[in-house]
Scaffold this motif. Structure first.
Motif, PDB file in Angstrom:
ATOM      1  N   LEU A 105     -18.340 -12.601  -5.475  1.00 40.23           N
ATOM      2  CA  LEU A 105     -18.888 -12.530  -4.118  1.00 40.23           C
ATOM      3  C   LEU A 105     -17.971 -11.718  -3.203  1.00 40.23           C
ATOM      4  O   LEU A 105     -18.312 -10.631  -2.769  1.00 40.23           O
ATOM      5  N   GLY A 106     -16.786 -12.244  -2.887  1.00 41.91           N
ATOM      6  CA  GLY A 106     -15.880 -11.528  -2.007  1.00 41.91           C
ATOM      7  C   GLY A 106     -14.490 -11.405  -2.597  1.00 41.91           C
ATOM      8  O   GLY A 106     -14.153 -12.062  -3.589  1.00 41.91           O
ATOM      9  N   ALA A 107     -13.677 -10.545  -1.993  1.00 42.25           N
ATOM     10  CA  ALA A 107     -12.281 -10.372  -2.403  1.00 42.25           C
ATOM     11  C   ALA A 107     -11.552  -9.668  -1.273  1.00 42.25           C
ATOM     12  O   ALA A 107     -12.141  -8.866  -0.544  1.00 42.25           O
ATOM     13  N   SER A 108     -10.265  -9.968  -1.140  1.00 42.89           N
ATOM     14  CA  SER A 108      -9.464  -9.274  -0.134  1.00 42.89           C
ATOM     15  C   SER A 108      -8.101  -8.934  -0.709  1.00 42.89           C
ATOM     16  O   SER A 108      -7.605  -9.606  -1.619  1.00 42.89           O
ATOM     17  N   VAL A 109      -7.493  -7.873  -0.164  1.00 40.26           N
ATOM     18  CA  VAL A 109      -6.160  -7.455  -0.573  1.00 40.26           C
ATOM     19  C   VAL A 109      -5.341  -7.192   0.681  1.00 40.26           C
ATOM     20  O   VAL A 109      -5.860  -6.673   1.684  1.00 40.26           O
ATOM     21  N   TRP A 110      -4.060  -7.568   0.625  1.00 38.41           N
ATOM     22  CA  TRP A 110      -3.179  -7.506   1.784  1.00 38.41           C
ATOM     23  C   TRP A 110      -1.978  -6.643   1.445  1.00 38.41           C
ATOM     24  O   TRP A 110      -1.254  -6.913   0.488  1.00 38.41           O
ATOM     25  N   THR A 111      -1.773  -5.573   2.233  1.00 38.24           N
ATOM     26  CA  THR A 111      -0.771  -4.565   1.909  1.00 38.24           C
ATOM     27  C   THR A 111      -0.400  -3.781   3.152  1.00 38.24           C
ATOM     28  O   THR A 111      -1.191  -3.702   4.108  1.00 38.24           O
ATOM     29  N   ASP A 119       0.056  -0.569   2.890  1.00 39.56           N
ATOM     30  CA  ASP A 119      -0.392   0.780   2.539  1.00 39.56           C
ATOM     31  C   ASP A 119      -1.919   0.765   2.464  1.00 39.56           C
ATOM     32  O   ASP A 119      -2.490   0.261   1.492  1.00 39.56           O
ATOM     33  N   LEU A 120      -2.583   1.326   3.453  1.00 37.48           N
ATOM     34  CA  LEU A 120      -4.042   1.255   3.501  1.00 37.48           C
ATOM     35  C   LEU A 120      -4.699   2.028   2.369  1.00 37.48           C
ATOM     36  O   LEU A 120      -5.755   1.625   1.865  1.00 37.48           O
ATOM     37  N   ASP A 121      -4.134   3.147   1.970  1.00 42.61           N
ATOM     38  CA  ASP A 121      -4.699   3.893   0.844  1.00 42.61           C
ATOM     39  C   ASP A 121      -4.624   3.058  -0.432  1.00 42.61           C
ATOM     40  O   ASP A 121      -5.574   3.032  -1.229  1.00 42.61           O
ATOM     41  N   ARG A 122      -3.510   2.405  -0.629  1.00 41.94           N
ATOM     42  CA  ARG A 122      -3.361   1.509  -1.781  1.00 41.94           C
ATOM     43  C   ARG A 122      -4.389   0.372  -1.713  1.00 41.94           C
ATOM     44  O   ARG A 122      -5.029   0.032  -2.715  1.00 41.94           O
ATOM     45  N   GLY A 123      -4.564  -0.180  -0.529  1.00 43.01           N
ATOM     46  CA  GLY A 123      -5.514  -1.268  -0.367  1.00 43.01           C
ATOM     47  C   GLY A 123      -6.936  -0.843  -0.674  1.00 43.01           C
ATOM     48  O   GLY A 123      -7.677  -1.557  -1.365  1.00 43.01           O
ATOM     49  N   GLU A 124      -7.327   0.339  -0.185  1.00 40.17           N
ATOM     50  CA  GLU A 124      -8.692   0.795  -0.452  1.00 40.17           C
ATOM     51  C   GLU A 124      -8.904   1.079  -1.933  1.00 40.17           C
ATOM     52  O   GLU A 124      -9.975   0.787  -2.485  1.00 40.17           O
ATOM     53  N   ARG A 125      -7.898   1.614  -2.588  1.00 43.06           N
ATOM     54  CA  ARG A 125      -8.024   1.863  -4.029  1.00 43.06           C
ATOM     55  C   ARG A 125      -8.255   0.554  -4.790  1.00 43.06           C
ATOM     56  O   ARG A 125      -9.101   0.490  -5.683  1.00 43.06           O
ATOM     57  N   ALA A 182      -9.457  -2.253  -3.475  1.00 46.18           N
ATOM     58  CA  ALA A 182     -10.757  -2.788  -3.069  1.00 46.18           C
ATOM     59  C   ALA A 182     -11.878  -2.178  -3.897  1.00 46.18           C
ATOM     60  O   ALA A 182     -12.844  -2.865  -4.265  1.00 46.18           O
ATOM     61  N   ARG A 183     -11.769  -0.905  -4.223  1.00 44.19           N
ATOM     62  CA  ARG A 183     -12.797  -0.253  -5.037  1.00 44.19           C
ATOM     63  C   ARG A 183     -12.803  -0.770  -6.477  1.00 44.19           C
ATOM     64  O   ARG A 183     -13.803  -0.619  -7.178  1.00 44.19           O
ATOM     65  N   GLU A 184     -11.692  -1.380  -6.901  1.00 43.30           N
ATOM     66  CA  GLU A 184     -11.617  -1.896  -8.266  1.00 43.30           C
ATOM     67  C   GLU A 184     -11.950  -3.378  -8.370  1.00 43.30           C
ATOM     68  O   GLU A 184     -12.076  -3.905  -9.470  1.00 43.30           O
ATOM     69  N   PHE A 185     -12.112  -4.065  -7.239  1.00 44.61           N
ATOM     70  CA  PHE A 185     -12.554  -5.447  -7.273  1.00 44.61           C
ATOM     71  C   PHE A 185     -13.979  -5.519  -7.813  1.00 44.61           C
ATOM     72  O   PHE A 185     -14.834  -4.701  -7.473  1.00 44.61           O
ATOM     73  N   GLU A 186     -14.264  -6.534  -8.616  1.00 40.80           N
ATOM     74  CA  GLU A 186     -15.619  -6.786  -9.105  1.00 40.80           C
ATOM     75  C   GLU A 186     -16.269  -7.808  -8.177  1.00 40.80           C
ATOM     76  O   GLU A 186     -16.359  -9.001  -8.474  1.00 40.80           O
ATOM     77  N   ALA A 187     -16.699  -7.341  -7.023  1.00 44.60           N
ATOM     78  CA  ALA A 187     -17.257  -8.213  -5.995  1.00 44.60           C
ATOM     79  C   ALA A 187     -18.145  -7.396  -5.071  1.00 44.60           C
ATOM     80  O   ALA A 187     -18.070  -6.164  -5.040  1.00 44.60           O
ATOM     81  N   PHE A 214     -12.463  -6.498   1.154  1.00 46.49           N
ATOM     82  CA  PHE A 214     -11.796  -6.285   2.431  1.00 46.49           C
ATOM     83  C   PHE A 214     -10.326  -5.959   2.228  1.00 46.49           C
ATOM     84  O   PHE A 214      -9.682  -6.505   1.322  1.00 46.49           O
ATOM     85  N   VAL A 215      -9.810  -5.095   3.082  1.00 41.15           N
ATOM     86  CA  VAL A 215      -8.385  -4.750   3.095  1.00 41.15           C
ATOM     87  C   VAL A 215      -7.789  -5.237   4.413  1.00 41.15           C
ATOM     88  O   VAL A 215      -8.248  -4.855   5.500  1.00 41.15           O
ATOM     89  N   ASN A 216      -6.796  -6.111   4.322  1.00 43.85           N
ATOM     90  CA  ASN A 216      -6.106  -6.655   5.484  1.00 43.85           C
ATOM     91  C   ASN A 216      -7.056  -7.355   6.460  1.00 43.85           C
ATOM     92  O   ASN A 216      -6.883  -7.299   7.688  1.00 43.85           O
ATOM     93  N   GLU A 217      -8.051  -8.014   5.919  1.00 39.38           N
ATOM     94  CA  GLU A 217      -8.979  -8.836   6.689  1.00 39.38           C
ATOM     95  C   GLU A 217      -9.601  -9.839   5.734  1.00 39.38           C
ATOM     96  O   GLU A 217      -9.862  -9.506   4.567  1.00 39.38           O
ATOM     97  N   TYR A 218      -9.817 -11.053   6.200  1.00 36.13           N
ATOM     98  CA  TYR A 218     -10.462 -12.019   5.304  1.00 36.13           C
ATOM     99  C   TYR A 218     -11.957 -11.752   5.237  1.00 36.13           C
ATOM    100  O   TYR A 218     -12.556 -11.183   6.151  1.00 36.13           O
TER     101      TYR A 218
END
Length: 462
Positions: free
Chosen positions: A386-392, A394-400, A402-407, A411-415
């Motif tokens: 359903l959902g997933a978040s990553v906290w970092t 480095d926004l580029d790292r976070g978006e990369r 996020a694209r690999e989450f199976e959800a 979200f990057v740096n947000e719940y």
């Protein structure tokens, strides 16, 4: 059907359930109303949606108090839920005409071709108790705007909310037969799924309920949308700002008393910041105020029912028995009401209950990982999506990542949260289909291709 206050355990009210004949009359009324409702302009339908949003604002405190009494939501969060429903009404009142407008598609030079988005008929919604207004409004508003009519089977412990939602839509001018609440049991709802007059069904609930509805709807070749459970990962990388991340982690886990499908449930933390994060997380969980959800200062109220306390405790106990460390809480609270102490589990085995099942309450499971690759592998090692978040940092790292989450919601740096402007839904055992945004309003429509040929039989006519 009764509603019971999970804080005081008092019975709030009793409601008569409809007879079989009354249910039949409701379905027939919806089917009869549909052609007239669909024939109205989308602007006219949206005018009523807009009025519903105004009424929600006027009745904010009344409806927030009702939610708090029926399912224990802290009052501040209950007010926010009503406000979000009003925002949803405003959003679709403004955007639905454009979202449902004909889409002209270029094909042949001598033809006009387009896609028309047309309503399908009565849609049945089987909705849960945890967000008793929001879940219903995010079904009802886009479908009413699209020209469908709705039948609601709400959770049995929030009948007052079901009736209030009916009232606000009817008071806004939506005909009674265009939106009806049926206080029926699950067996009756299952029969409704198979009724020929019901042209679509949407369910928000458990995986088991979703499978049952999908099977019945599929056997009838009927469209369904399922929003099921989640075990959302909250990935904390080595470059994350730990104190701020831990602060948000508490909200992500305990909002709505921890009873949210998109709440963070598995906290996956890089070893370089693990100790610091766990310490900050523990401190903030321990500082939460648990108590009367009517009080403004309360962070966590009771769970919605006593059986939910027992279910959560079974999961926590099984996880500790499997080898996890109980760092905080871990038991029902010794007080009146369906309370469970905010709980922190560390050193959680990957096959333990809190790692593999959805936990519906204020219990957090923390996992330590050595690197980014392991974090991503563990985040995706679940039957849910359903959902997933990553906290970092480095926004580029976070978006990369996020694209690999199976959800479905990453979200990057947000719940993880729902927003009317973005599609909401999951993959894997978290269901299929989407709610909200232009994607949601187009779930229960006929995407009709129309080809208008200029000239007939090649005679050069116009």
């Amino acid at each position: 059907m009764q509603s019971t206050n999970p804080y005081t355990t008092d019975v709030l009210d009793s409601y008569e359930t409809p007879t079989d004949r009354e249910v039949e009359q409701a379905i027939e009324a919806a089917a009869d109303r549909f052609p007239e409702w669909a024939d109205r302009s989308v602007q006219d339908r949206c005018r009523l949606v807009d009025r519903a949003g105004d009424l929600l604002g006027e009745r904010l405190d009344e409806y927030a108090s009702l939610m708090t009494r029926e399912m224990g939501k802290p009052i501040e969060q209950a007010r926010a839920e009503v406000e979000k429903c009003a925002w949803l009404c405003d959003y679709y009142a403004e955007t639905a005409p454009e979202q449902l407008a004909d889409e002209v598609v270029g094909t042949e030079a001598d033809a006009r071709t387009l896609v028309s988005y047309e309503p399908v008929g009565p849609v049945l919604a089987i909705m849960p108790w945890n967000f008793p207004f929001w879940q219903v409004f995010r079904f009802a508003v886009p479908n009413l705007a699209a020209g469908n009519v709705g039948l609601l089977k709400h959770a049995s412990n929030v009948p007052g909310c079901a009736r209030a939602i009916e009232d606000v839509l009817h008071d806004a001018g939506v005909p009674e037969s265009a939106f009806q609440s049926l206080l029926v049991d699950s067996e009756t709802a299952a029969d409704l799924v198979g009724d020929d007059r019901i042209r679509g069904v949407t369910l928000t609930g458990s995986e088991g309920a979703g499978r049952a509805v999908a099977e019945r709807a599929g056997s009838e070749l009927k469209k369904s949308v399922l929003e099921l459970g989640g075990s959302d990962p909250f990935v904390v990388l080595d470059d994350a700002p730990v104190e701020a991340t831990a602060e948000t982690a508490v909200t992500a886990r305990t909002q709505n008393n921890g009873q949210s499908c998109i709440a963070a449930k598995r906290f996956i933390v890089h070893t370089d910041v693990y100790d610091e994060f766990v310490g900050a997380f523990h401190e903030r969980l321990d500082a939460l105020t648990v108590g009367d959800p009517r009080e403004e200062s309360v962070d966590v109220g009771p769970l919605a029912r006593e059986d939910l306390v027992a279910d959560l405790h079974d999961q926590v106990t099984a996880t500790v028995d499997a080898g996890a460390t109980l760092a905080l809480g871990g038991e029902p609270m010794d007080r009146e009401g369906a309370f469970y102490a905010p709980t922190l589990l560390t050193d959680v085995p990957r096959d333990a209950s809190a790692a593999t099942e959805e936990t519906f309450g204020p219990a957090a499971a923390v996992f330590e990982v050595d690197d980014e690759a392991e974090a991503l592998e563990l985040a995706n090692d679940t039957s849910f999506g359903l959902g997933a978040s990553v906290w970092t940092g480095d926004l580029d790292r976070g978006e990369r990542i996020a694209r690999e989450f199976e959800a479905g919601l990453c979200f990057v740096n947000e719940y993880v949260q729902s927003d009317p402007r973005l599609p909401f839904g999951g993959v894997k055992n978290s269901g299929y289909g989407r709610e909200l945004s232009r994607h949601g309003i187009r779930e229960f429509v006929n995407r009709k291709s129309i080809w208008v040929q200029h000239g007939l039989g090649g005679d050069g006519g116009t």
